[in-house]
Design a protein around this motif. Structure first.
Motif, PDB file in Angstrom:
ATOM      1  N   SER A 107      34.376  44.570  43.780  1.00  0.00           N
ATOM      2  CA  SER A 107      34.217  43.140  43.534  1.00  0.00           C
ATOM      3  C   SER A 107      35.107  42.705  42.381  1.00  0.00           C
ATOM      4  N   ARG A 108      35.446  41.442  42.404  1.00  0.00           N
ATOM      5  CA  ARG A 108      36.195  40.879  41.281  1.00  0.00           C
ATOM      6  C   ARG A 108      35.776  39.432  41.070  1.00  0.00           C
ATOM      7  N   ARG A 109      36.110  38.936  39.893  1.00  0.00           N
ATOM      8  CA  ARG A 109      35.890  37.528  39.588  1.00  0.00           C
ATOM      9  C   ARG A 109      37.011  36.701  40.209  1.00  0.00           C
ATOM     10  N   ASN A 110      37.088  35.437  39.869  1.00  0.00           N
ATOM     11  CA  ASN A 110      38.097  34.580  40.494  1.00  0.00           C
ATOM     12  C   ASN A 110      39.495  34.894  40.013  1.00  0.00           C
ATOM     13  N   VAL A 111      39.617  35.540  38.897  1.00  0.00           N
ATOM     14  CA  VAL A 111      40.923  35.980  38.420  1.00  0.00           C
ATOM     15  C   VAL A 111      40.809  37.442  38.013  1.00  0.00           C
ATOM     16  N   GLY A 112      41.934  38.090  37.967  1.00  0.00           N
ATOM     17  CA  GLY A 112      41.914  39.475  37.524  1.00  0.00           C
ATOM     18  C   GLY A 112      41.799  40.450  38.669  1.00  0.00           C
ATOM     19  N   SER A 113      41.683  41.699  38.308  1.00  0.00           N
ATOM     20  CA  SER A 113      41.638  42.777  39.283  1.00  0.00           C
ATOM     21  C   SER A 113      40.196  43.124  39.659  1.00  0.00           C
ATOM     22  N   TYR A 114      40.057  43.967  40.671  1.00  0.00           N
ATOM     23  CA  TYR A 114      38.734  44.447  41.052  1.00  0.00           C
ATOM     24  C   TYR A 114      38.189  45.311  39.929  1.00  0.00           C
ATOM     25  N   SER A 115      37.009  44.947  39.442  1.00  0.00           N
ATOM     26  CA  SER A 115      36.489  45.612  38.256  1.00  0.00           C
ATOM     27  C   SER A 115      35.248  46.444  38.508  1.00  0.00           C
ATOM     28  N   SER A 116      34.551  46.189  39.603  1.00  0.00           N
ATOM     29  CA  SER A 116      33.358  46.969  39.935  1.00  0.00           C
ATOM     30  C   SER A 116      33.600  47.663  41.268  1.00  0.00           C
ATOM     31  N   TRP A 117      33.233  48.942  41.304  1.00  0.00           N
ATOM     32  CA  TRP A 117      33.502  49.743  42.503  1.00  0.00           C
ATOM     33  C   TRP A 117      32.249  50.498  42.935  1.00  0.00           C
ATOM     34  N   GLY A 118      32.073  50.583  44.245  1.00  0.00           N
ATOM     35  CA  GLY A 118      31.014  51.425  44.782  1.00  0.00           C
ATOM     36  C   GLY A 118      31.460  52.876  44.785  1.00  0.00           C
ATOM     37  N   GLN A 119      30.576  53.750  45.197  1.00  0.00           N
ATOM     38  CA  GLN A 119      30.834  55.182  45.091  1.00  0.00           C
ATOM     39  C   GLN A 119      31.649  55.731  46.259  1.00  0.00           C
TER      40      GLN A 119
END
Length: 117
Positions: A97-109
Motif C-alpha cells: 500500500s501507499r499514500r497518494n504520493v511516494g512509494s509503497y511503504s507497507s508490504w504483506g508477507q
C-alpha cells in the motif's frame, strides 16, 4: 498499515486462483493498493494496482485480460483474481500500500503461487 496476503497455492496451467490482502491499522491513509510478484532468481515486478477510493485499476501488460484487482473498503480487503494462469506466473505475490504520493511503504508477507505445466 499492516497487510496480510493469502490464497496462494499450486494450480495447473489454465487454472485460476484468487489472492486476498487484508489491511489493518491506519487504513484511512491508504490511497493505492498494489500487487507485486517475485519469481525465483528474478527481481520483484509490478503486477497491478487499484485506487483505494475510486477503484481505478492498472495492470502490467502481461496480466491484462487475465488478472483482475478488486477491493471492498468496508472489509479493508483487496483481491487479485488470476485466471488463465501460466507457468511463468509462478512467483511469490505481495500486496503493498501507499499514500497518494511516494512509494509503497507497507508490504504483506507474500504468498506463493505455483503454476504447473
Amino acid at each position: 498499515v499492516q497487510l496480510q496476503a493469502s490464497g496462494g497455492g499450486l494450480v495447473q496451467a489454465g487454472g485460476s486462483l484468487r489472492l486476498s490482502c487484508a489491511a489493518s491499522g491506519r487504513t484511512f491513509s491508504i490511497c493505492v493498493m498494489g500487487w507485486f510478484r517475485q519469481a525465483p532468481g528474478k527481481e520483484r515486478e509490478f503486477v497491478g494496482s487499484i485506487n483505494w477510493n475510486v477503484g481505478d485499476t492498472y495492470y502490467e501488460d502481461s496480466v491484462k485480460g487475465r488478472f483482475t484487482i478488486s477491493r471492498d473498503n468496508a472489509k479493508n480487503t483487496v483481491w487479485l483474481q488470476m485466471n488463465s494462469l501460466r507457468p511463468e506466473d509462478t512467483a511469490v505475490y505481495y500486496c503493498a500500500s501507499r499514500r497518494n504520493v511516494g512509494s509503497y511503504s507497507s508490504w504483506g508477507q507474500g504468498t506463493l503461487v505455483t503454476v504447473s505445466s
